[in-house]
Design a protein around this motif. Structure first.
Motif, short mmCIF file in Angstrom:
data_model
loop_
_atom_site.label_atom_id
_atom_site.label_comp_id
_atom_site.label_asym_id
_atom_site.label_seq_id
_atom_site.Cartn_x
_atom_site.Cartn_y
_atom_site.Cartn_z
N ALA A 75 37.18 19.39 114.06
CA ALA A 75 37.57 19.28 115.47
C ALA A 75 38.08 17.89 115.79
CB ALA A 75 36.40 19.64 116.37
N GLY A 76 37.44 16.87 115.23
CA GLY A 76 37.89 15.50 115.45
C GLY A 76 39.28 15.26 114.87
N SER A 136 29.14 24.82 117.99
CA SER A 136 28.80 26.14 117.46
C SER A 136 28.21 27.04 118.55
CB SER A 136 27.83 26.02 116.29
OG SER A 136 26.57 25.57 116.72
N PHE A 137 27.43 26.45 119.44
CA PHE A 137 26.90 27.24 120.56
C PHE A 137 28.02 27.65 121.52
CE2 PHE A 137 22.98 24.99 119.32
CZ PHE A 137 22.18 26.11 119.11
N ILE A 138 28.92 26.71 121.81
CA ILE A 138 30.03 27.00 122.71
C ILE A 138 30.96 28.04 122.08
CG2 ILE A 138 32.08 26.03 123.83
CD1 ILE A 138 30.48 23.40 124.09
N GLY A 139 31.28 27.85 120.80
CA GLY A 139 32.16 28.79 120.11
C GLY A 139 31.55 30.17 120.01
N LEU A 176 32.04 36.35 124.34
CA LEU A 176 32.64 36.69 125.62
C LEU A 176 33.97 37.44 125.44
CD1 LEU A 176 32.05 36.15 128.67
CD2 LEU A 176 33.53 34.17 128.47
N LEU A 177 34.72 37.03 124.42
CA LEU A 177 36.01 37.65 124.15
C LEU A 177 35.89 38.89 123.26
CD1 LEU A 177 38.11 34.42 123.52
CD2 LEU A 177 38.14 35.88 125.55
N GLY A 178 34.70 39.16 122.76
CA GLY A 178 34.50 40.33 121.90
C GLY A 178 34.94 40.12 120.47
N ILE A 179 35.00 38.89 120.03
CA ILE A 179 35.43 38.57 118.66
C ILE A 179 34.19 38.38 117.81
CG2 ILE A 179 36.68 36.93 117.21
CD1 ILE A 179 38.32 36.20 119.71
N SER A 180 34.16 39.05 116.66
CA SER A 180 33.04 38.92 115.73
C SER A 180 33.49 38.13 114.51
CB SER A 180 32.55 40.29 115.28
OG SER A 180 32.09 41.02 116.37
N THR A 181 32.67 37.19 114.08
CA THR A 181 32.95 36.44 112.87
C THR A 181 31.80 36.64 111.90
OG1 THR A 181 31.92 34.44 113.76
CG2 THR A 181 34.29 34.68 114.08
N TYR A 182 32.13 36.67 110.62
CA TYR A 182 31.12 36.89 109.60
C TYR A 182 31.29 35.86 108.49
CZ TYR A 182 30.79 41.39 111.92
OH TYR A 182 30.63 42.37 112.86
N GLY A 183 30.19 35.49 107.92
CA GLY A 183 30.21 34.58 106.77
C GLY A 183 30.38 33.13 107.15
N THR A 184 30.49 32.34 106.12
CA THR A 184 30.59 30.90 106.29
C THR A 184 31.90 30.50 106.95
OG1 THR A 184 29.24 30.61 104.32
CG2 THR A 184 30.46 28.70 105.08
N GLY A 215 33.84 32.26 108.91
CA GLY A 215 33.81 32.67 110.32
C GLY A 215 32.98 31.74 111.16
N SER A 216 31.85 31.28 110.61
CA SER A 216 31.00 30.33 111.33
C SER A 216 31.71 29.00 111.54
CB SER A 216 29.70 30.09 110.56
OG SER A 216 28.96 31.26 110.46
N ILE A 217 32.41 28.54 110.52
CA ILE A 217 33.14 27.27 110.63
C ILE A 217 34.27 27.40 111.65
CG2 ILE A 217 34.68 25.69 109.39
CD1 ILE A 217 32.88 26.08 106.94
N ILE A 218 34.96 28.53 111.65
CA ILE A 218 36.06 28.73 112.60
C ILE A 218 35.54 28.75 114.04
CG2 ILE A 218 37.78 30.40 113.42
CD1 ILE A 218 38.24 31.09 110.45
N SER A 219 34.50 29.53 114.29
CA SER A 219 33.98 29.60 115.66
C SER A 219 33.38 28.27 116.10
CB SER A 219 32.97 30.74 115.81
OG SER A 219 31.80 30.48 115.08
N SER A 220 32.71 27.57 115.20
CA SER A 220 32.14 26.26 115.54
C SER A 220 33.24 25.24 115.82
CB SER A 220 31.25 25.76 114.40
OG SER A 220 30.17 26.60 114.21
#
Length: 86
Positions: free
Chosen positions: A15-16, A37-40, A46-54, A56-61
């Protein structure tokens, strides 16, 4: 727990770099990524998007951390590091 912190560190650093502010050091990147990660997670839910795996976690975070940095910069009058003159 350690994996959560590693993902937070990576997403804070990303992000930086994406937000053109540079990194914030290891502790700043970690805090930015963990809060992001909490905000993402909230925004993706809220948007109904599901992420899975590492990945997906990195992308949402990372998305959450970018939103966090955008909000911080919107309310602060400090220029990003890329725009500061030496």
């Amino acid at each position: 727990m350690i994996w959560f912190l590693v993902i937070g560190l990576v997403s804070g650093w990303l992000a930086g770099m994406i937000a053109k502010g540079g990194g914030f050091g290891i502790w700043g990147d970690l805090v930015t990524g963990v809060i992001g990660s909490f905000i993402g997670g909230f925004l993706f839910n809220l948007l109904g998007i599901s992420t899975y795996g590492t990945i997906g976690s990195i992308i949402s975070s990372t998305v959450g951390a970018i939103v966090l940095l955008w909000v911080i910069r919107m309310f602060s009058h400090v220029a990003p590091a890329a725009q500061k003159k030496e």
